[in-house]
Design a protein around this motif. Structure first.
Motif, PDB file in Angstrom:
ATOM      1  N   VAL A 192      63.546  38.275  -3.000  1.00  0.00           N
ATOM      2  CA  VAL A 192      63.716  38.310  -1.547  1.00  0.00           C
ATOM      3  C   VAL A 192      62.921  39.452  -0.937  1.00  0.00           C
ATOM      4  O   VAL A 192      62.277  39.301   0.106  1.00  0.00           O
ATOM      5  N   ALA A 193      62.956  40.629  -1.632  1.00  0.00           N
ATOM      6  CA  ALA A 193      62.206  41.764  -1.113  1.00  0.00           C
ATOM      7  C   ALA A 193      60.716  41.474  -1.101  1.00  0.00           C
ATOM      8  O   ALA A 193      60.014  41.796  -0.134  1.00  0.00           O
ATOM      9  N   GLU A 194      60.235  40.880  -2.191  1.00  0.00           N
ATOM     10  CA  GLU A 194      58.807  40.537  -2.229  1.00  0.00           C
ATOM     11  C   GLU A 194      58.467  39.506  -1.153  1.00  0.00           C
ATOM     12  O   GLU A 194      57.435  39.618  -0.467  1.00  0.00           O
ATOM     13  N   ALA A 195      59.358  38.503  -1.023  1.00  0.00           N
ATOM     14  CA  ALA A 195      59.109  37.496   0.015  1.00  0.00           C
ATOM     15  C   ALA A 195      59.172  38.112   1.402  1.00  0.00           C
ATOM     16  O   ALA A 195      58.360  37.802   2.282  1.00  0.00           O
ATOM     17  N   GLN A 196      60.148  39.038   1.609  1.00  0.00           N
ATOM     18  CA  GLN A 196      60.244  39.692   2.906  1.00  0.00           C
ATOM     19  C   GLN A 196      59.022  40.566   3.177  1.00  0.00           C
ATOM     20  O   GLN A 196      58.516  40.618   4.298  1.00  0.00           O
ATOM     21  N   HIS A 197      58.552  41.253   2.124  1.00  0.00           N
ATOM     22  CA  HIS A 197      57.353  42.081   2.309  1.00  0.00           C
ATOM     23  C   HIS A 197      56.148  41.217   2.670  1.00  0.00           C
ATOM     24  O   HIS A 197      55.385  41.556   3.586  1.00  0.00           O
ATOM     25  N   ALA A 198      56.014  40.110   1.901  1.00  0.00           N
ATOM     26  CA  ALA A 198      54.897  39.215   2.210  1.00  0.00           C
ATOM     27  C   ALA A 198      55.040  38.633   3.616  1.00  0.00           C
ATOM     28  O   ALA A 198      54.062  38.550   4.378  1.00  0.00           O
ATOM     29  N   ALA A 199      56.276  38.233   3.975  1.00  0.00           N
ATOM     30  CA  ALA A 199      56.493  37.696   5.318  1.00  0.00           C
ATOM     31  C   ALA A 199      56.247  38.764   6.379  1.00  0.00           C
ATOM     32  O   ALA A 199      55.682  38.487   7.442  1.00  0.00           O
ATOM     33  N   HIS A 200      56.658  40.004   6.060  1.00  0.00           N
ATOM     34  CA  HIS A 200      56.416  41.097   7.007  1.00  0.00           C
ATOM     35  C   HIS A 200      54.923  41.324   7.195  1.00  0.00           C
ATOM     36  O   HIS A 200      54.457  41.531   8.330  1.00  0.00           O
ATOM     37  N   GLU A 201      54.168  41.304   6.092  1.00  0.00           N
ATOM     38  CA  GLU A 201      52.727  41.495   6.206  1.00  0.00           C
ATOM     39  C   GLU A 201      52.090  40.360   6.998  1.00  0.00           C
ATOM     40  O   GLU A 201      51.201  40.583   7.821  1.00  0.00           O
ATOM     41  N   ARG A 202      52.573  39.133   6.731  1.00  0.00           N
ATOM     42  CA  ARG A 202      52.016  38.006   7.490  1.00  0.00           C
ATOM     43  C   ARG A 202      52.382  38.132   8.971  1.00  0.00           C
ATOM     44  O   ARG A 202      51.538  37.885   9.852  1.00  0.00           O
ATOM     45  N   ALA A 203      53.632  38.514   9.223  1.00  0.00           N
ATOM     46  CA  ALA A 203      54.047  38.681  10.618  1.00  0.00           C
ATOM     47  C   ALA A 203      53.271  39.814  11.286  1.00  0.00           C
ATOM     48  O   ALA A 203      52.866  39.716  12.453  1.00  0.00           O
ATOM     49  N   ARG A 204      53.059  40.924  10.537  1.00  0.00           N
ATOM     50  CA  ARG A 204      52.274  42.034  11.094  1.00  0.00           C
ATOM     51  C   ARG A 204      50.861  41.586  11.424  1.00  0.00           C
ATOM     52  O   ARG A 204      50.311  41.931  12.477  1.00  0.00           O
ATOM     53  N   LEU A 205      50.262  40.812  10.505  1.00  0.00           N
ATOM     54  CA  LEU A 205      48.911  40.324  10.749  1.00  0.00           C
ATOM     55  C   LEU A 205      48.871  39.424  11.973  1.00  0.00           C
ATOM     56  O   LEU A 205      47.985  39.559  12.836  1.00  0.00           O
ATOM     57  N   LEU A 206      49.850  38.529  12.081  1.00  0.00           N
ATOM     58  CA  LEU A 206      49.863  37.617  13.227  1.00  0.00           C
ATOM     59  C   LEU A 206      50.114  38.378  14.529  1.00  0.00           C
ATOM     60  O   LEU A 206      49.541  38.048  15.569  1.00  0.00           O
ATOM     61  N   ARG A 207      50.984  39.410  14.476  1.00  0.00           N
ATOM     62  CA  ARG A 207      51.208  40.211  15.692  1.00  0.00           C
ATOM     63  C   ARG A 207      49.941  40.959  16.085  1.00  0.00           C
ATOM     64  O   ARG A 207      49.598  41.052  17.268  1.00  0.00           O
ATOM     65  N   ALA A 208      49.263  41.511  15.063  1.00  0.00           N
ATOM     66  CA  ALA A 208      48.017  42.216  15.369  1.00  0.00           C
ATOM     67  C   ALA A 208      46.980  41.265  15.947  1.00  0.00           C
ATOM     68  O   ALA A 208      46.246  41.612  16.886  1.00  0.00           O
ATOM     69  N   VAL A 209      46.903  40.046  15.374  1.00  0.00           N
ATOM     70  CA  VAL A 209      45.967  39.056  15.902  1.00  0.00           C
ATOM     71  C   VAL A 209      46.338  38.704  17.347  1.00  0.00           C
ATOM     72  O   VAL A 209      45.472  38.611  18.230  1.00  0.00           O
ATOM     73  N   ALA A 210      47.638  38.512  17.584  1.00  0.00           N
ATOM     74  CA  ALA A 210      48.077  38.172  18.946  1.00  0.00           C
ATOM     75  C   ALA A 210      47.737  39.298  19.924  1.00  0.00           C
ATOM     76  O   ALA A 210      47.266  39.044  21.042  1.00  0.00           O
ATOM     77  N   ASP A 211      47.965  40.563  19.496  1.00  0.00           N
ATOM     78  CA  ASP A 211      47.644  41.688  20.385  1.00  0.00           C
ATOM     79  C   ASP A 211      46.142  41.764  20.642  1.00  0.00           C
ATOM     80  O   ASP A 211      45.706  42.002  21.782  1.00  0.00           O
ATOM     81  N   ALA A 212      45.346  41.587  19.555  1.00  0.00           N
ATOM     82  CA  ALA A 212      43.896  41.665  19.733  1.00  0.00           C
ATOM     83  C   ALA A 212      43.376  40.539  20.618  1.00  0.00           C
ATOM     84  O   ALA A 212      42.535  40.753  21.500  1.00  0.00           O
ATOM     85  N   LEU A 213      43.887  39.327  20.397  1.00  0.00           N
ATOM     86  CA  LEU A 213      43.431  38.197  21.201  1.00  0.00           C
ATOM     87  C   LEU A 213      43.933  38.296  22.638  1.00  0.00           C
ATOM     88  O   LEU A 213      43.290  37.792  23.560  1.00  0.00           O
ATOM     89  N   GLY A 214      45.107  38.926  22.808  1.00  0.00           N
ATOM     90  CA  GLY A 214      45.630  39.064  24.166  1.00  0.00           C
ATOM     91  C   GLY A 214      44.762  39.925  25.051  1.00  0.00           C
ATOM     92  O   GLY A 214      44.816  39.813  26.274  1.00  0.00           O
ATOM     93  N   ALA A 215      43.953  40.810  24.441  1.00  0.00           N
ATOM     94  CA  ALA A 215      43.083  41.678  25.227  1.00  0.00           C
ATOM     95  C   ALA A 215      41.722  41.061  25.498  1.00  0.00           C
ATOM     96  O   ALA A 215      40.909  41.656  26.199  1.00  0.00           O
ATOM     97  N   THR A 216      41.464  39.874  24.938  1.00  0.00           N
ATOM     98  CA  THR A 216      40.157  39.233  25.134  1.00  0.00           C
ATOM     99  C   THR A 216      40.172  38.371  26.382  1.00  0.00           C
ATOM    100  O   THR A 216      41.161  37.702  26.676  1.00  0.00           O
ATOM    101  N   THR A 217      39.089  38.417  27.098  1.00  0.00           N
ATOM    102  CA  THR A 217      38.933  37.567  28.284  1.00  0.00           C
ATOM    103  C   THR A 217      37.677  36.727  28.213  1.00  0.00           C
ATOM    104  O   THR A 217      37.393  35.982  29.155  1.00  0.00           O
ATOM    105  N   ASP A 218      36.940  36.852  27.116  1.00  0.00           N
ATOM    106  CA  ASP A 218      35.689  36.116  26.974  1.00  0.00           C
ATOM    107  C   ASP A 218      35.625  35.556  25.564  1.00  0.00           C
ATOM    108  O   ASP A 218      36.119  36.172  24.610  1.00  0.00           O
TER     109      ASP A 218
END
Length: 905
Positions: A314-340
């Motif tokens: 569970v810890a490994e799965a949670q860590h992997a899920a956390h990393e995936r969620a972190r990556l997706l949040r970072a992608v969402a934040d980066a894309l949210g600042a794009t206008t072009d």
């Protein structure tokens, strides 16, 4: 719900009592009739185990009812067996106290907490229920037997048999009921088949040993019982123990088996048998509990290992899920600042922090092509197109909508090409190239597809942002244009002449809309049309001058006025009509001109230009200029007509006002006239001074309703009529009576107001009459001012039934009479009482001045430098003392307009 629970409780209590009483009575009867054939007292008493188990299994609120049922059952059985009341009561007390004590010692403060399947629970059960409680019952029972005199043996022997019988009953029956009735009390590896098989096997061995006398079978039976304890646990041991106890006791009591004993003392065989059974059962219970504890420890250890493994997973799965969620949040934040769209691929590369070798985003465009924005390395992105029908995998993803995961591509990279969707339709692709080859497990594919969905939203958001920007710019342009039109209309609608309004037009357009602007406007028949201009700076002034006067070609204003067509030159460098660029003569960079057309003809032109600002006119600007010109021409034309009418009316009115005032030896006069500056139309106010041969001076002041030529013409007729009536030597009231007839016959003079005042310096009197006009003011030599309002009547054409009234007031030498029009007291729009109070205060303040100074002082105090709201006429007469050494020449105001002195008198 409460009534239902109340009905159920008595039923449950009755059931508990029936089970307790009936079971106890049946067990007692069985013990005395079957298991105690010798009559010396049973050495195996099942009822003791039943009563104890019931109390341990039931809640404590049921204990009084269960104990009462046990006592009643004991009494009944004893009385049926022929025992006396004393013995029956003693036995009932002993057999009730014993299970209550055992149950209390077992359960303690937690009812229902008996757990025989543990070492602690088994030890507590043996000590409390098998040894202690039966000992107390044996003490009470033996004492009862000895006291009642029914025993054939001694107290110790009775107590011993009692203790042994109840203890064995608790050990066999109580253990079985508690193990089977309590959850988790024993080993549940085989709930029913094991115990049933154990009971069958043990019954067979019991028959062989105790009924057939095959003693050797007992060894095999012990081994079998051990195997049962190890294989099936407590439930099987207790089931086998019940069978063995009943079979062995019944066989021995009837004289069968190896422990039948001698005929003289068969009870000793039963005692020995019960001791052996107790020893065997306790041993088997200990063995079963040991196995149960061992199994529990093994299960606990296995569960702990499994729990740790599960927690680690569970810890490994949670860590992997956390990393995936972190990556997706970072992608969402980066894309949210794009206008072009060009910013999306670099943003994804920044989020992956060196993992990506390249990234690309492609979007379907018109013409079946893919517009692709790529990023590779640290360089800037580039844009190119790819045919949608190409064989490239990117185009294939767009066509079939299926993602492609390439573990290895040329260059040692791995690639993921994902479709971009909106509303289920594929409109583009996302390509991510990783620096190292890799497999794409399902979890990573899910992340990549989610990332593609985020990119699709970013692309859609970029399109929306671009459309919003276009709409915003369009809305801002529309708002700016509407604001400009509103400012222009406000500027040209302000009071003023046509030239002033035209100047407001160009001043509003520069520099908001143009670097310079010029308007030339003139109606038909004007010799010199009015031309006004505004310039942003000196460059604009010089550029306009160069365009207007220099260079080959036709000047812009002349072109527009001559052709009546729009002139639009967005780039002056390509203008064939533009002046040549010369040293020191800047040239406008952009130019437009629009005609100002009204009543089917060109009335003027508006020319706008850009110079050093670098701006260029567009087709929308040309349309806006045409709209402004179309609106402005109506206002300017109306202002032009008003200017002409004002000029004519002013000339007419000036010609009809008195050019000089009469000069007499006893009266000094002065007059001031200030036309309205807020309403540029000339009004209908008039005044006149008439000197009669006998030294009297008559002043008339009037106001014709309206403005313009009609009012000026009516005013002239009324003034002429009033002068003629005064020269006919008519009094003030008679003059007003005749003016009623004149006003009724003069167009525009209806409801005019008038004041006639006659000053007689020789007689020291003032006669006056007022028709709807402000009353005159008399200023005494001491400076006090009085309002003369005793001869007031309605406006002209509204005569009273008995003629106009006339009043007379004494005038001392040095006094002054002030006659005026309502424009003097209505300048500040005060209530009538405050306005007249201000007039009297001003008259008192300037009472020491000559008539001209008094007129000027009243204008300064009541009007000041502000634009006059209405025409103002003020006439002042001073009564001089007699005799006069020399004749004082009257002050005659200069003709023409003066900011301080007004129009001449």
């Amino acid at each position: 719900m409460r009534e239902k629970g109340t009905r159920r409780r008595p039923g449950r209590i009755a059931l508990w009592c029936a089970v307790a009483g009936g079971g106890y009575a049946a067990g007692s009867q069985l013990a005395f009739t079957v298991l105690d054939a010798t009559g010396a007292g049973p050495t195996f008493f099942p009822s003791a185990g039943l009563s104890l188990a019931l109390l341990c299994l039931l809640p404590r609120r049921a204990w009084p009812f269960v104990a009462s049922s046990i006592a009643v059952a004991e009494l009944g059985v004893d009385l049926i067996e022929g025992l006396g009341p004393f013995a029956a009561i003693g036995f009932a007390v002993a057999n009730t106290v014993e299970p209550l004590l055992g149950a209390f010692l077992l359960t303690g403060t937690r009812p229902g907490s008996v757990r025989i399947g543990t070492w602690g629970g088994l030890t507590r059960f043996l000590a409390a229920a098998v040894l202690a409680a039966p000992a107390v019952g044996a003490l009470l029972g033996a004492t009862t037997v000895v006291s009642a005199g029914t025993g054939r043996t001694g107290w110790w022997e009775i107590a011993g048999r009692w203790w042994l019988g109840d203890g064995l009953g608790v050990l066999v029956i109580g253990t079985t009921l508690l193990v089977w009735g309590s959850r988790g009390a024993g080993n549940d590896r085989s709930r029913w088949p094991g115990p049933v098989a154990a009971a069958v096997v043990m019954s067979g061995f019991a028959v062989l040993v105790f009924w057939a006398g095959v003693v050797e079978a007992g060894y095999v039976g012990v081994v079998a019982l051990v195997w049962v304890a190890l294989r099936w646990g407590l439930r099987a041991v207790t089931a086998g123990g019940v069978v063995i106890a009943f079979a062995a006791t019944a066989a021995t009591a009837t004289g069968h088996g190896p422990w039948a004993g001698a005929e003289a003392a068969p009870e000793r065989g039963l005692v020995h048998l019960q001791l052996v059974l107790a020893l065997v059962l306790v041993t088997m219970l200990v063995l079963a509990v040991t196995v149960t504890e061992r199994d529990a420890a093994v299960r606990h250890a296995a569960a702990e290992v499994e729990r740790r493994q599960r927690a680690q997973s569970v810890a490994e799965a949670q860590h992997a899920a956390h990393e995936r969620a972190r990556l997706l949040r970072a992608v969402a934040d980066a894309l949210g600042a794009t206008t072009d769209l060009a910013e999306i691929a670099p943003a994804l590369a920044d989020v992956h922090e060196g993992v990506l070798a390249a990234a690309a985003v492609g979007v379907l465009a018109e013409g079946d092509v893919l517009e692709v924005w790529t990023w590779a390395g640290d360089g800037p992105g580039r844009e190119h197109t790819v045919p949608a029908a190409a064989a490239a995998p990117e185009a294939g993803v767009v066509r079939d909508g299926e993602p492609r995961y390439l573990a290895a591509v040329p260059g040692g990279h791995a690639a993921a090409i994902l479709p971009l969707r909106t509303s289920g339709d594929v409109f583009g692709f996302l390509e991510l190239r990783f620096r190292e080859p890799r497999d794409f497990p399902q979890a990573q594919r899910t992340v990549l597809l989610t990332m593609a969905a985020q990119v699709a939203q970013a692309v859609h958001r970029a399109h929306l942002y671009e459309a919003e920007q276009r709409l915003r710019r369009r809305a801002e342009d529309g708002e700016r244009r509407q604001r400009l039109i509103g400012d222009v209309m406000a500027a040209i609608s302000a009071p003023g002449t046509m030239v002033e309004r035209a100047q407001g037009l160009v001043d509003t357009l520069v520099p908001v809309f143009a670097d310079f602007a010029v308007v030339e406007f003139g109606g038909e028949g004007d010799d010199t049309p009015a031309a006004v201009s505004a310039h942003r700076d000196e460059d604009g002034r010089a550029a306009f001058t160069a365009w207007r006067t220099g260079g080959p070609g036709v000047p812009a204003l002349t072109t527009v006025l001559a052709t009546g067509q729009d002139l639009f030159v967005p780039d002056m460098g390509r203008d064939p009509l533009g002046p040549a660029a010369e040293e020191g003569r800047p040239r406008p960079g952009s130019l437009l001109g629009v005609p100002m057309t009204a009543e089917g003809g060109v009335q003027g032109a508006l020319v706008l230009g850009h110079v050093a600002s670098g701006r260029r006119f567009t087709a929308e600007d040309l349309a806006l200029a045409g709209d402004i010109a179309a609106r402005a021409v109506l206002v300017l034309q109306a202002a032009h007509s008003a200017d002409r009418e004002r000029s004519i009316a002013l000339t007419l009115q000036t010609s009809q006002l008195p050019h000089h005032v009469p000069v007499t030896g006893r009266v000094s006069t002065a007059a001031r006239y200030r036309p309205s500056e807020r309403n540029l139309s000339i009004g209908g106010d008039w005044y006149d001074l008439v000197a009669l041969p006998d030294g009297r001076v008559t002043v008339t002041v009037g106001d014709v309703v309206g403005h313009g030529l009609a009012a000026a013409a009516a005013m002239g007729q009324m003034r002429s009529a009033a002068t003629a009536l005064i020269l006919a030597d008519l009094g003030p009231s008679a003059v007003l009576d005749r003016l009623d007839l004149v006003a009724a016959r003069t167009a525009g003079a209806e409801h005019a107001s008038a004041l006639v005042a006659e000053l007689d310096p020789a007689g020291g009197r003032l006669r006056y009459a007022v028709a709807g006009h402000p009353p005159p003011v008399l200023v005494a030599p001491d400076g006090s001012a009085t309002l003369l309002d005793q001869a007031r009547s309605p406006l002209l054409c509204l005569p009273p039934r008995h003629g106009r009234p006339q009043a007379e007031s004494a005038v001392l030498p040095g006094s002054m009479v002030i006659c005026y029009t309502d424009g003097l007291i209505e300048q500040n729009r005060l209530p009538a009482n405050e306005a007249f109070a201000g007039l009297l205060a001003a008259a008192t303040r300037y009472a020491r001045q000559d008539p001209g100074g008094l007129c000027d002082g009243l204008l300064d105090a009541l009007v000041g430098s502000a634009a006059a709201r209405d025409d103002i006429a003020v006439v002042c007469l001073r009564c001089l003392p007699a005799p006069v050494a020399r004749r004082e020449r009257a002050e005659v105001p200069e003709r023409g307009f003066s900011p301080d002195r007004g129009i001449p008198g």
